[in-house]
Every structure is written in structure tokens, then in C-alpha cells.
Design an enzyme around this catalytic site. Structure first.
Site, PDB file in Angstrom:
ATOM      1  N   LYS A 182       6.586 -11.655   2.574  1.00  0.00           N
ATOM      2  CA  LYS A 182       7.582 -11.560   3.639  1.00  0.00           C
ATOM      3  C   LYS A 182       7.662 -12.881   4.425  1.00  0.00           C
ATOM      4  CE  LYS A 182       8.785  -7.420   2.420  1.00  0.00           C
ATOM      5  NZ  LYS A 182       7.849  -6.462   2.024  1.00  0.00           N
TER       6      LYS A 182
HETATM    7  C1  LIG Z   1       7.837  -4.873   1.841  1.00  0.00           C
HETATM    8  C2  LIG Z   1       8.716  -3.737   2.116  1.00  0.00           C
HETATM    9  C3  LIG Z   1       8.234  -2.499   2.593  1.00  0.00           C
HETATM   10  C4  LIG Z   1       6.794  -2.147   2.673  1.00  0.00           C
HETATM   11  O1  LIG Z   1       5.995  -3.063   3.299  1.00  0.00           O
HETATM   12  P1  LIG Z   1       4.455  -3.180   2.883  1.00  0.00           P
HETATM   13  O2  LIG Z   1       3.906  -4.083   3.928  1.00  0.00           O
HETATM   14  O3  LIG Z   1       4.404  -3.768   1.512  1.00  0.00           O
HETATM   15  O4  LIG Z   1       3.873  -1.824   2.924  1.00  0.00           O
HETATM   16  C5  LIG Z   1       9.148  -1.516   2.909  1.00  0.00           C
HETATM   17  N1  LIG Z   1      10.452  -1.712   2.773  1.00  0.00           N
HETATM   18  C6  LIG Z   1      10.955  -2.862   2.315  1.00  0.00           C
HETATM   19  C7  LIG Z   1      12.441  -3.028   2.216  1.00  0.00           C
HETATM   20  C8  LIG Z   1      10.106  -3.912   1.948  1.00  0.00           C
HETATM   21  O5  LIG Z   1      10.626  -5.046   1.467  1.00  0.00           O
END
Ligand SMILES: *Cc1c(COP(=O)(O)O)cnc(C)c1O
Length: 367
Positions: A182
Site C-alpha cells: 500500500k
Molecule cells: C489491501 C486491501 C484490503 C485488506 O488489507 P490487509 O491489510 O491486506 O488486510 C482490503 N481491501 C482492499 C481493497 C485492499 O486493497
């Protein structure tokens, strides 16, 4: 030439030194770093209450629980997202209901979302795919008119805004992810912005076994909680990352602009919406022409030194969701995009020449 990854975190030496300090401090799980990280996140979100978690998924699940979503309830979301978005709805015992995406934005089509509302519908989970925000004016208007809660899956849109207001600074529940890929990372981690600071106590309980401590030795458990707290090690990485949020977002936008300048339109790919105001450019994704097999394209790109990712196949077609009655043909836009979308390299440490390299490789791979 080394393979160009589609993303890579930028962790600076000051952050690494800060993490070493935490490791030497004698306190490595949730503690002062978590409190400082939450305070910094709250400042970014207009002073609203923010609590951190070990993942964005945990933040989403706790958001649903705090909103009172459970068995017998329906929650409307996009089929074109990471599967966590719908999995959390199943985790709390509710039913995920999908509505197709707008092929231009690749985000949920709010007219179709409204058409999917039934008497059992309690909430909407909009997803800002690639960091392009769902229209918050229309979203919140829909939620108000139909009396629905909103849990924004802003996992990909940390640092993005809607018409000059930072996401997280307004709205109902807002969930962020700090997964390694992210825009801002803690390795693994997440955060939930609360609509009301009075929910902070319950939120903290749900995050850690439902435990409330009091006095020197008091302990009580009155609700079932999970084990979803963030560590101080992770929070310290997050603090180092937050200091660079504006720099990261600006660099991503500049690289996205370069893609628009250099991408060969003759190749017939669908480009993302050219939004340089709201979007944080979490990803630069193109949809390949239908004649092109995506797996072959990805393999050819790798031979040419460029990694490409897939985010995401339409999730209603996973067998877990098919078993709940979802099937092919229900969401034609999400299905087509899910078959042909590819994520091209975009991360702050990328050089301008790397964009050139990707565009050239795509030209060859699609020739
Ligand atoms: C990354 C992501 C999640 C979940 O996040 P995690 O930290 O991996 O649990 C949920 N929704 C979207 C759209 C994502 O890209």
C-alpha cells in the site's frame, strides 16, 4: 537488467534506525509507538478518532461489528476488489451483495448499488480501486436516503481526497490498510476511522479479546474480541512513512502523468481515469484488449524485464462465492475487467526512465 517490480516500499534509514530503537527499548508490542501513530493518523483525519489494527482486514471487520452488522443483514459492495472486502462480511455472518462497476472508474456503480438495496440491506462498502475515490457526494447521499451505514474500504486510497477533503476526515467508518504494497506501509497493518469518538473503547475491546482492564488488577470480558492489535515495531515504520505521505503521493502522481504522456494509444488498452486531484495513484492499471491473453502478456513483460500484477479477478466467481449463488454473467463489466486488467509498475522510488521502459516493453509485448 534487473526485473522492475510493480511495487516496492520506500523505507528510509531514519525509519530503520527508529525501528532498531523500538527493538532495543524493551517494549515491542502495542504501546507508545501505537499511541503516537494513532494520534498522527487522527491529525490527518481532521481530529477524528482512529484506532490501528494488525491488518486492513481486521479494521474492516471491526468496522462492520461496530456498525452492528450481523446475521440476516446484507452489505452491498464491489465485485472488483481484493477478496478481503467481501470476506469480512461473511466473517460477521452477514451476506455480501455485489453490484457491478462503472467500466470507466472500475469502482462500484452507485445507481446499481441503489438498485440492489433490499429491506435487509444495512451497509455499503465502497472500494476506491487503485486509489480513485468513489464519488463521496453521491455515496453519502445514497446512504442518507436509504438509511444505510457506510464502511469505506479505503485500503488503497490513503492520502487521496474528495474535492479537497482528505479521505478519512469525513464520512462514516473509514478503513485503511498498511500492507507492504500500500502507499504507506507498516509491513502489515490497518486503521479504522470512527464516526464517533465514543466508540473508541468498544473498538479497543474488539481488537484485543474483548478485555477491559481497570485499576491495578481489574480485568473483565463482556464481548468476544479478536487478536488484532498492531505492534510498536510496525507503528514505528508507519510513523516514518507518514512523514513522507505528501512526497509519496506527489511522486506517484508525477509518474502516472508520465504514463499518460508516453503510453501508446494505438495498443488499444483502456487507461485509468486521468484524475490528478483526488486519486493517490496507488496503482496504474490498464485493461488489455480482449484479443490479448493476459497470462501471455505478463510472461512476455517479465521476459522484457517488467513485472505486472493482477488486481483483481471478479470475486463473485471464486468458488466460495459461487457456492453462495453468484455466477458468471451477473456483473459483465467487473468480469471483463477482472479478466483483462493488469497493474503496471508504479512506486515512489521509480525513475522517469522506468516508465519509458514499461511503455516500450508493453509496445513489444502487444505487437
Ligand atoms: C489491501 C486491501 C484490503 C485488506 O488489507 P490487509 O491489510 O491486506 O488486510 C482490503 N481491501 C482492499 C481493497 C485492499 O486493497
Amino acid at each position: 537488467m534487473a526485473l522492475l517490480p510493480f511495487t516496492r516500499p520506500s523505507i528510509d534509514e531514519a525509519t530503520i534506525a527508529g525501528v532498531a530503537e523500538v527493538l532495543r527499548s524493551g517494549w515491542i508490542t502495542s504501546g507508545p509507538q501505537v499511541r503516537e501513530f494513532e494520534a498522527a493518523l487522527s491529525r490527518l483525519c481532521g481530529g477524528r478518532a482512529v484506532r490501528t489494527f494488525c491488518s486492513g482486514t481486521a479494521a474492516l471487520e471491526v468496522g462492520l461489528r461496530l456498525a452492528g452488522i450481523g446475521p440476516g443483514h446484507e452489505v452491498i459492495t464491489s465485485p472488483l476488489s481484493w477478496v478481503a472486502t467481501a470476506n469480512v462480511v461473511l466473517e460477521v455472518g452477514a451476506r455480501p451483495v455485489f453490484a457491478d462497476v462503472d467500466p470507466r472508474t472500475r469502482n462500484i456503480d452507485l445507481a446499481l448499488a441503489e438498485a440492489a438495496v433490499t429491506p435487509a440491506t444495512r451497509a455499503l462498502i465502497p472500494v476506491d480501486l487503485a486509489g480513485l475515490p468513489v464519488d463521496r457526494d453521491r455515496l453519502n447521499d445514497l446512504a442518507r436516503r436509504r438509511t444505510l451505514r457506510v464502511l469505506e474500504d479505503a485500503a488503497q486510497s490513503f492520502g487521496a481526497s474528495w474535492n479537497g477533503r482528505r479521505l478519512g476526515a469525513f464520512g462514516d467508518f473509514v478503513a485503511f490498510s498498511f500492507h507492504a504494497n500500500k502507499n504507506v506501509t507498516t509491513g502489515e497493518g490497518g486503521a479504522l476511522v470512527l464516526p464517533d469518538a465514543s466508540l473508541a473503547g468498544v473498538c479497543e475491546k474488539l481488537r484485543l479479546q474483548g478485555v477491559t482492564r481497570s485499576g491495578e488488577d481489574g480485568m473483565e470480558v463482556d464481548v468476544l474480541g479478536g487478536k488484532w492489535n498492531l505492534t510498536d515495531i510496525a507503528a514505528r515504520i508507519g510513523l516514518g512513512q507518514l512523514a513522507r505521505l505528501e512526497e509519496f503521493t506527489a511522486r506517484r502522481r508525477a509518474l502516472a502523468r508520465l504514463y499518460f504522456e508516453r503510453w501508446d494509444r494505438v495498443l488499444g488498452c483502456e487507461l485509468p481515469v486521468a484524475d490528478f486531484g483526488n486519486c493517490n495513484w496507488h496503482m496504474f492499471q490498464v485493461v488489455l484488449p480482449e484479443r490479448v491473453a493476459r497470462a501471455g502478456f505478463i510472461a512476455r513483460m517479465r521476459e522484457l524485464g517488467v513485472a505486472a500484477g493482477v488486481h483483481y479477478p471478479a470475486m463473485h466467481l471464486f468458488s466460495l462465492y459461487r457456492a453462495l449463488g453468484w455466477r458468471e454473467g451477473q456483473f459483465p463489466h467487473a468480469e471483463r475487467i477482472g479478466r483483462s486488467i493488469v497493474t503496471l509498475p508504479l512506486f515512489p522510488a521509480m525513475a522517469d526512465e522506468d516508465v519509458e521502459r514499461v511503455c516500450e516493453a508493453a509496445r513489444k509485448a502487444l505487437a
